[in-house]
Design an enzyme around this catalytic site. Structure first.
Site, PDB file in Angstrom:
ATOM      1  N   ARG A 162     -10.256  31.396  20.927  1.00  0.00           N
ATOM      2  CA  ARG A 162     -10.454  30.534  22.077  1.00  0.00           C
ATOM      3  C   ARG A 162     -10.944  29.165  21.601  1.00  0.00           C
ATOM      4  O   ARG A 162     -11.624  29.061  20.574  1.00  0.00           O
ATOM      5  CB  ARG A 162     -11.487  31.129  23.038  1.00  0.00           C
ATOM      6  CG  ARG A 162     -11.157  32.536  23.533  1.00  0.00           C
ATOM      7  CD  ARG A 162     -12.313  33.098  24.357  1.00  0.00           C
ATOM      8  NE  ARG A 162     -12.030  34.442  24.865  1.00  0.00           N
ATOM      9  CZ  ARG A 162     -12.336  35.568  24.237  1.00  0.00           C
ATOM     10  NH1 ARG A 162     -12.940  35.526  23.042  1.00  0.00           N
ATOM     11  NH2 ARG A 162     -12.039  36.742  24.767  1.00  0.00           N
ATOM     12  N   LYS A 186     -17.066  36.275  23.216  1.00  0.00           N
ATOM     13  CA  LYS A 186     -17.798  36.547  24.445  1.00  0.00           C
ATOM     14  C   LYS A 186     -18.742  37.723  24.246  1.00  0.00           C
ATOM     15  O   LYS A 186     -18.414  38.681  23.550  1.00  0.00           O
ATOM     16  CB  LYS A 186     -16.820  36.846  25.583  1.00  0.00           C
ATOM     17  CG  LYS A 186     -15.995  35.637  26.025  1.00  0.00           C
ATOM     18  CD  LYS A 186     -15.115  35.974  27.206  1.00  0.00           C
ATOM     19  CE  LYS A 186     -14.362  34.749  27.699  1.00  0.00           C
ATOM     20  NZ  LYS A 186     -13.498  35.069  28.870  1.00  0.00           N
ATOM     21  N   HIS A 256      -5.357  27.033  24.813  1.00  0.00           N
ATOM     22  CA  HIS A 256      -5.303  28.436  25.226  1.00  0.00           C
ATOM     23  C   HIS A 256      -3.868  28.962  25.206  1.00  0.00           C
ATOM     24  O   HIS A 256      -3.639  30.165  25.028  1.00  0.00           O
ATOM     25  CB  HIS A 256      -5.911  28.606  26.619  1.00  0.00           C
ATOM     26  CG  HIS A 256      -6.593  29.928  26.815  1.00  0.00           C
ATOM     27  ND1 HIS A 256      -7.744  30.279  26.145  1.00  0.00           N
ATOM     28  CD2 HIS A 256      -6.280  30.994  27.582  1.00  0.00           C
ATOM     29  CE1 HIS A 256      -8.113  31.500  26.494  1.00  0.00           C
ATOM     30  NE2 HIS A 256      -7.238  31.959  27.368  1.00  0.00           N
ATOM     31  N   ARG A 259      -3.270  30.312  21.898  1.00  0.00           N
ATOM     32  CA  ARG A 259      -3.851  31.659  21.807  1.00  0.00           C
ATOM     33  C   ARG A 259      -2.883  32.681  22.390  1.00  0.00           C
ATOM     34  O   ARG A 259      -2.625  33.732  21.787  1.00  0.00           O
ATOM     35  CB  ARG A 259      -5.180  31.684  22.559  1.00  0.00           C
ATOM     36  CG  ARG A 259      -5.822  33.063  22.725  1.00  0.00           C
ATOM     37  CD  ARG A 259      -7.177  32.889  23.392  1.00  0.00           C
ATOM     38  NE  ARG A 259      -7.729  34.126  23.941  1.00  0.00           N
ATOM     39  CZ  ARG A 259      -8.439  35.010  23.240  1.00  0.00           C
ATOM     40  NH1 ARG A 259      -8.646  34.829  21.959  1.00  0.00           N
ATOM     41  NH2 ARG A 259      -8.930  36.094  23.826  1.00  0.00           N
ATOM     42  N   HIS A 282     -10.795  40.889  22.668  1.00  0.00           N
ATOM     43  CA  HIS A 282     -10.851  41.427  24.029  1.00  0.00           C
ATOM     44  C   HIS A 282     -11.763  42.645  24.072  1.00  0.00           C
ATOM     45  O   HIS A 282     -11.727  43.492  23.178  1.00  0.00           O
ATOM     46  CB  HIS A 282      -9.449  41.845  24.495  1.00  0.00           C
ATOM     47  CG  HIS A 282      -8.576  40.684  24.828  1.00  0.00           C
ATOM     48  ND1 HIS A 282      -7.191  40.755  24.817  1.00  0.00           N
ATOM     49  CD2 HIS A 282      -8.863  39.400  25.194  1.00  0.00           C
ATOM     50  CE1 HIS A 282      -6.689  39.588  25.156  1.00  0.00           C
ATOM     51  NE2 HIS A 282      -7.677  38.754  25.391  1.00  0.00           N
ATOM     52  N   TYR A 291       0.090  40.917  27.469  1.00  0.00           N
ATOM     53  CA  TYR A 291       1.039  40.299  26.556  1.00  0.00           C
ATOM     54  C   TYR A 291       2.292  41.144  26.371  1.00  0.00           C
ATOM     55  O   TYR A 291       3.336  40.631  25.989  1.00  0.00           O
ATOM     56  CB  TYR A 291       0.371  40.003  25.208  1.00  0.00           C
ATOM     57  CG  TYR A 291      -0.711  38.968  25.338  1.00  0.00           C
ATOM     58  CD1 TYR A 291      -0.397  37.638  25.601  1.00  0.00           C
ATOM     59  CD2 TYR A 291      -2.052  39.313  25.260  1.00  0.00           C
ATOM     60  CE1 TYR A 291      -1.378  36.683  25.755  1.00  0.00           C
ATOM     61  CE2 TYR A 291      -3.047  38.366  25.413  1.00  0.00           C
ATOM     62  CZ  TYR A 291      -2.702  37.048  25.662  1.00  0.00           C
ATOM     63  OH  TYR A 291      -3.678  36.107  25.838  1.00  0.00           O
TER      64      TYR A 291
END
Length: 310
Positions: A162, A186, A256, A259, A282, A291
């Site tokens: 990211r 994250k 993004h 990405r 993730h 995806y």
């Protein structure tokens, strides 16, 4: 309950929101951006409830919550915004009930509108190569700023990181010998992501010939630094990628989108979902699975164009 904005409210709201924010960040590991969004959403809910004569969050009922969502829908706010605010309310009241702040959870049966599933923007493999080649060519002829853009876009595309993760990188996070980078994602989840020879070449050029010309004592650790010696920001990265897209003559993309492209190209190249999940950072495999839909849509479009009985 007084207005959050006018500063005359009782201590109830700021106190409970402070406790909730601490729970979100410390126990659930949510980012500062998400915590701010959730608390802001709840402030809006409490203001709406006050207008309906509800003086305390402990008095909130399902009808008030539904009225809040309906009011937002009547103002034609996006489905994603309404869905996020509904999620904020459900998360808050579930926590409040579990911690004994309220007797019953009024949001347990609160339904939010489903978000439209929008497939991410993905560059074709040859377009991504064109973009990277354009960045390299500019770096060969240009100065430190061009070397920085080359290294940045190569690293994003190589790792699928990211943009926020990229600008937070320090020099020590990059291992050119092992061709890997340590990324803090994250929820403060750390991952080690490999990258290829092109990204390594771009990073080496930036570190040896570009960065020394821009770095100052205040950004001694930052991998990417700006023109004034400060850590390069997300907005500057986005602007640079948009400009590069125009120069390269490819579809306009944001960081993004690189990405998304990295993830899709990994799957198209034969990588498994679990590996892509780990590369992207993730938390769940369900997030990565979108995806596969991108690949399926491309396959369907190609089939419809090529097959005589499509």
């Amino acid at each position: 309950m007084q207005s959050v904005a006018d500063g005359s409210q009782s201590s109830e709201v700021p106190n409970v929101l402070g406790d909730f924010a601490l729970h979100l960040s410390a126990q659930r590991g949510l980012s500062a951006h998400t915590v701010r969004a959730y608390t802001s959403d709840l402030e809006q809910l409490f203001l709406f409830a006050q207008g309906q004569g509800v003086e305390s969050y402990a008095e909130m009922e399902l009808s008030t919550l539904r009225g809040w969502l309906a009011e937002m829908a009547s103002r034609q706010l996006s489905r994603s915004t309404v869905a996020r605010r509904g999620a904020a309310a459900r998360t808050f009241f579930e926590w409040a009930a579990r911690t004994g702040r309220i007797e019953q959870d009024p949001a347990a049966r609160l339904a939010s509108p489903r978000q439209h599933k929008v497939l991410p923007t993905v560059l074709a493999v040859n377009s991504a190569a064109t973009l990277m080649d354009a960045a390299r060519d500019l770096a060969v002829e240009g100065g430190p700023a061009d070397l920085r853009v080359w290294a940045c876009v190569e690293l994003i595309y190589a790792t699928g990181a990211r943009v926020g993760e990229i600008v937070d990188l320090d020099v020590r996070d990059v291992d050119l010998d092992q061709r890997s980078v340590r990324v803090l994602g994250k929820g403060d989840r750390e991952r080690i992501v490999p990258f290829g020879v092109p990204a390594a070449a771009a990073l080496r050029a930036w570190l040896e010939r570009g960065r020394p010309a821009l770095a100052t004592w205040s950004t001694a650790d930052a991998l990417f630094v700006g023109q004034r010696g400060q850590r390069w920001g997300q907005r500057q990265v986005r602007d640079a990628v948009h400009r590069l897209s125009a120069i390269a003559g490819v579809d306009d993309v944001a960081p993004h989108d690189l990405r998304h492209s990295a993830a899709t190209h990994l799957l198209q190249g034969g990588s498994d979902l679990r590996t892509v999940q780990e590369v992207l950072g993730h938390a769940t495999l369900a997030t990565t699975q979108r995806y596969t839909h991108v690949s399926a849509e491309r396959l369907r479009s190609s089939y419809q164009l090529a097959h005589p009985r499509a």
